[in-house]
Design a protein around this motif. Structure first.
Motif, short mmCIF file in Angstrom:
data_model
loop_
_atom_site.label_atom_id
_atom_site.label_comp_id
_atom_site.label_asym_id
_atom_site.label_seq_id
_atom_site.Cartn_x
_atom_site.Cartn_y
_atom_site.Cartn_z
N ARG A 4 0.87 -1.17 0.00
CA ARG A 4 0.00 0.00 0.00
C ARG A 4 0.91 1.23 0.00
O ARG A 4 1.73 1.40 0.91
CB ARG A 4 -0.87 -0.03 1.26
N ASN A 6 0.92 5.34 -0.25
CA ASN A 6 0.10 6.57 -0.18
C ASN A 6 -1.38 6.24 -0.31
O ASN A 6 -2.12 6.86 -1.08
CB ASN A 6 0.52 7.57 -1.28
N GLU A 7 -1.78 5.19 0.44
CA GLU A 7 -3.20 4.77 0.50
C GLU A 7 -3.70 4.11 -0.78
O GLU A 7 -4.90 3.93 -0.95
CB GLU A 7 -4.13 5.96 0.84
N GLU A 8 -2.78 3.76 -1.69
CA GLU A 8 -3.19 3.08 -2.92
C GLU A 8 -2.50 1.72 -2.97
O GLU A 8 -1.32 1.61 -2.61
CB GLU A 8 -2.76 3.93 -4.12
N LEU A 30 6.26 6.98 -8.86
CA LEU A 30 6.41 8.01 -7.83
C LEU A 30 7.87 8.46 -7.80
O LEU A 30 8.69 7.97 -7.01
CB LEU A 30 5.97 7.44 -6.48
N SER A 68 2.78 -0.70 4.57
CA SER A 68 2.20 0.57 4.16
C SER A 68 3.33 1.58 4.00
O SER A 68 4.11 1.79 4.93
CB SER A 68 1.21 1.01 5.24
N LEU A 70 4.70 5.43 2.85
CA LEU A 70 4.36 6.83 2.61
C LEU A 70 5.54 7.49 1.92
O LEU A 70 6.67 7.43 2.41
CB LEU A 70 4.07 7.54 3.94
N THR A 71 5.29 8.09 0.76
CA THR A 71 6.34 8.81 0.05
C THR A 71 6.01 10.30 0.07
O THR A 71 4.92 10.71 0.48
CB THR A 71 6.47 8.35 -1.42
N GLU A 73 5.02 12.13 -2.15
CA GLU A 73 3.79 12.46 -2.89
C GLU A 73 2.54 12.33 -2.02
O GLU A 73 1.51 12.92 -2.34
CB GLU A 73 3.65 11.56 -4.12
N GLY A 74 2.64 11.53 -0.96
CA GLY A 74 1.46 11.29 -0.13
C GLY A 74 1.44 12.09 1.16
O GLY A 74 0.56 11.91 2.00
#
Ligand code: FES
Ligand code: FES
Length: 155
Positions: A4, A6-8, A30, A68, A70-71, A73-74
């Motif tokens: 997962r 950035n929530e995708e 990304l 999960s 997070l980058t 972009e998120g």
């Protein structure tokens, strides 16, 4: 693997030796996660994996299976709003060419979560793993102070 980001959700068959950084850039598109040294020295590739700041060049993509991520972009709360750390970097001139900035911002995000009221010495120590060729670090230091205090930059 499935991850997962950035929530995708992303699922892909990947080479076991593909790094997480190359996966994020190549498979997820990304490209805000930057690569410079590719051996854990510069911090440009910093992302969060299950809430822990990691160097994506040192981690295999398969190690993030079921995690999960997070980058940069998120990080912002919305398309027209910056995250407070991004806002502080912008207002305090914490970047010039911007190449190191995504890694710094992700590192500062993790650092302030764990230490919301740091001293200057703690900030310097906390960011010792991120390198910048442009700014001389003073703008970055001011940005971290500002993000920590949620106030105007101090000079
Ligand atoms: S590119 Fe990962 S630490 Fe430099
Ligand atoms: S702003 Fe250019 S490397 Fe940091």
């Amino acid at each position: 693997m499935s991850v997962r980001v950035n929530e995708e959700e992303f699922s892909a068959e990947v080479d076991p030796r593909l790094t997480l950084a190359d996966f994020l850039r190549g498979e997820c598109g990304l490209t805000g996660t930057h690569l410079a040294c590719e051996h854990g020295v510069c911090g440009a590739c910093t992302v969060m994996v299950d809430e822990v700041a990691v160097r994506a060049c040192l981690m295999f993509a398969v190690q993030a299976d079921c995690c999960s991520v997070l980058t940069i972009e998120g990080l912002a709360p919305g398309p027209d709003r910056l995250h407070p750390v991004q806002q502080a970097f912008m207002e305090c001139h914490g970047l010039q060419c911007g190449f190191c900035t995504p890694g710094f911002v992700m590192s500062v995000h993790a650092f302030l979560r764990d230490n919301p009221d740091p001293t200057d010495e703690e900030i310097r120590e906390g960011l010792a793993g991120n390198l910048c060729r442009c700014t001389g670090y003073q703008g970055i230091l001011r940005a971290v102070r500002m993000a920590a205090r949620g106030s105007s930059p101090s000079h």
